[in-house]
Design an enzyme around this catalytic site. Sequence first.
Site, short mmCIF file in Angstrom:
data_model
loop_
_atom_site.label_atom_id
_atom_site.label_comp_id
_atom_site.label_asym_id
_atom_site.label_seq_id
_atom_site.Cartn_x
_atom_site.Cartn_y
_atom_site.Cartn_z
N CYS A 173 -51.71 -22.49 23.27
CA CYS A 173 -51.03 -21.22 23.55
C CYS A 173 -50.69 -21.03 25.02
O CYS A 173 -50.09 -20.01 25.37
CB CYS A 173 -51.87 -20.06 23.03
SG CYS A 173 -52.11 -20.11 21.25
N HIS A 179 -52.27 -11.97 28.39
CA HIS A 179 -52.20 -12.74 27.15
C HIS A 179 -52.31 -11.78 25.97
O HIS A 179 -51.53 -11.85 25.03
CB HIS A 179 -53.32 -13.78 27.11
CG HIS A 179 -53.27 -14.68 25.92
ND1 HIS A 179 -52.27 -15.61 25.75
CD2 HIS A 179 -54.09 -14.79 24.84
CE1 HIS A 179 -52.47 -16.26 24.60
NE2 HIS A 179 -53.56 -15.77 24.03
N GLU A 207 -60.24 -11.35 28.95
CA GLU A 207 -59.18 -11.11 29.94
C GLU A 207 -59.52 -9.97 30.88
O GLU A 207 -59.30 -10.06 32.09
CB GLU A 207 -57.87 -10.79 29.23
CG GLU A 207 -57.00 -11.96 28.95
CD GLU A 207 -55.60 -11.53 28.61
OE1 GLU A 207 -54.71 -11.66 29.45
OE2 GLU A 207 -55.41 -11.06 27.47
N LYS A 267 -47.22 -8.93 23.15
CA LYS A 267 -47.53 -9.39 21.80
C LYS A 267 -47.65 -8.22 20.83
O LYS A 267 -47.55 -8.41 19.62
CB LYS A 267 -48.82 -10.22 21.79
CG LYS A 267 -48.69 -11.58 22.47
CD LYS A 267 -49.98 -12.37 22.33
CE LYS A 267 -49.89 -13.73 23.03
NZ LYS A 267 -49.87 -13.61 24.50
N HIS A 319 -47.42 -13.20 18.38
CA HIS A 319 -47.94 -14.33 19.13
C HIS A 319 -47.26 -15.61 18.62
O HIS A 319 -47.61 -16.12 17.56
CB HIS A 319 -49.45 -14.42 18.95
CG HIS A 319 -50.12 -15.43 19.83
ND1 HIS A 319 -49.43 -16.31 20.63
CD2 HIS A 319 -51.45 -15.70 20.03
CE1 HIS A 319 -50.28 -17.08 21.28
NE2 HIS A 319 -51.51 -16.72 20.94
N PHE A 324 -56.51 -22.00 22.59
CA PHE A 324 -57.57 -22.75 21.92
C PHE A 324 -57.76 -24.09 22.63
O PHE A 324 -56.80 -24.74 23.04
CB PHE A 324 -57.22 -22.99 20.46
CG PHE A 324 -57.39 -21.79 19.56
CD1 PHE A 324 -57.95 -20.61 20.04
CD2 PHE A 324 -56.99 -21.84 18.23
CE1 PHE A 324 -58.11 -19.51 19.21
CE2 PHE A 324 -57.14 -20.75 17.40
CZ PHE A 324 -57.70 -19.59 17.89
#
Length: 423
Positions: free
Chosen positions: A170, A310, A321, A342, A347, A406
């Site tokens: 990502c 994010h 975050e 998002k 996403h 990830f």
Amino acid sequence: MPGRRVVITGMEVLAPGGVGTKNFWSLLSEGRTATRGITFFDPAPFRSRVAAEIDFDPYAHGLSPHEVRRMDRAAQLAVVAARGALADSGLETAALEPHRTGVTVGSAVGATMGLDEEYRVVSDGGRLDLVDHAYAVPHLYNHLVPSSFAAEVAWAVGAEGPSTVVSTGCTSGIDALGYALELVREGSVDVMVAGASDAPISPITMACFDAIKATTPRHDDPEHASRPFDGTRNGFVLGEGSAFFVLEEWESARRRGAHVYAELAGYATRSNAYHMTGLRPDGAEMAEAIRLALDEARLAPEAIDYVNAHGSGTKQNDRHETAAFKKSLGAHAYATPVSSIKSMVGHSLGAIGSIEIAASALAMEHHTVPPTANLTTPDPECDLDYVPLHAREQRTDAVLSVGSGFGGFQSAMVLARPERSPA
């Protein structure tokens, strides 16, 4: 010529609810959401049945029947976005020096939709254990190898310089731009057409995220399903999209009178080497990436006017975050608006980093911070200014955009006005 300054002079975004950069910014600035029930296939068997889909007609965007037949949907999005970015830059393909023009494409999952569909065909809907390859599309190999994305974009823009795919989950969209930034900065190329594309809304992707309960089961209210930093969030909404940019050296862009969206002033990436999907709660690795990106940009934390987070909408990520922003920005974190787009466009895995860079550049262009839609119930552990529900007018000269993926990938990029960022 090491140390050259690199700017964005062209941009095109294909995102849910906003095909084209102008429509994309209209969606964000108005705080509208593009999440809906899945229409690409029957989602009834799945735990999560919502997604952020693009209403995209490849023929309407100039692709030929041969191109549509040859390319997976993600590749189609990439080619259309890359062509649009080049047109927006004012650079003519014929005027480019091919060997001094490169391409970088970020993608997390490659041709997922094409492979999923072709397996369904060659296996006769899963009935055959021994599949019949004769029923596959002639260009199935292109679906298998993500490098085909870079080849397609290079052909589309006439680039014969470095051409590569960056796949870091990502963070691919940020990392692809970071790689392109370094090539222009060191003088290996004069122009980079760089961005990312993913079209993962397919049964196999939904099944994978269902298995780890990462996506939201809020299918009864798709419009409000994506809720980053909200106390009632319960997973992210899968999306798709593409954003591409033309990057070139600042002095060259200025000489030709190009419109400059922003300077890519600093970039860094780190890995937590900790867990495939888990994050340490202290946000140390993301904080380190932010610190290094700020150092490269030669900007103090207090110079950051907006953070494009994010903000996936999972409790683990949002708290990680928040901790990272506090660790890297110090007290200034509490005075800095933070938001997650998002909440509006979902996403799109590897593509979202580039889409968020576009949002960051447009926030600077319009002096407007896009909101975090659907944020109505604050999480006490997320106690920063997340710009709930409505966009906010604010002078924005330096923006921090971050990504988390990830595998432990943590990336940060700083955008600044060229006249503000030090030479």
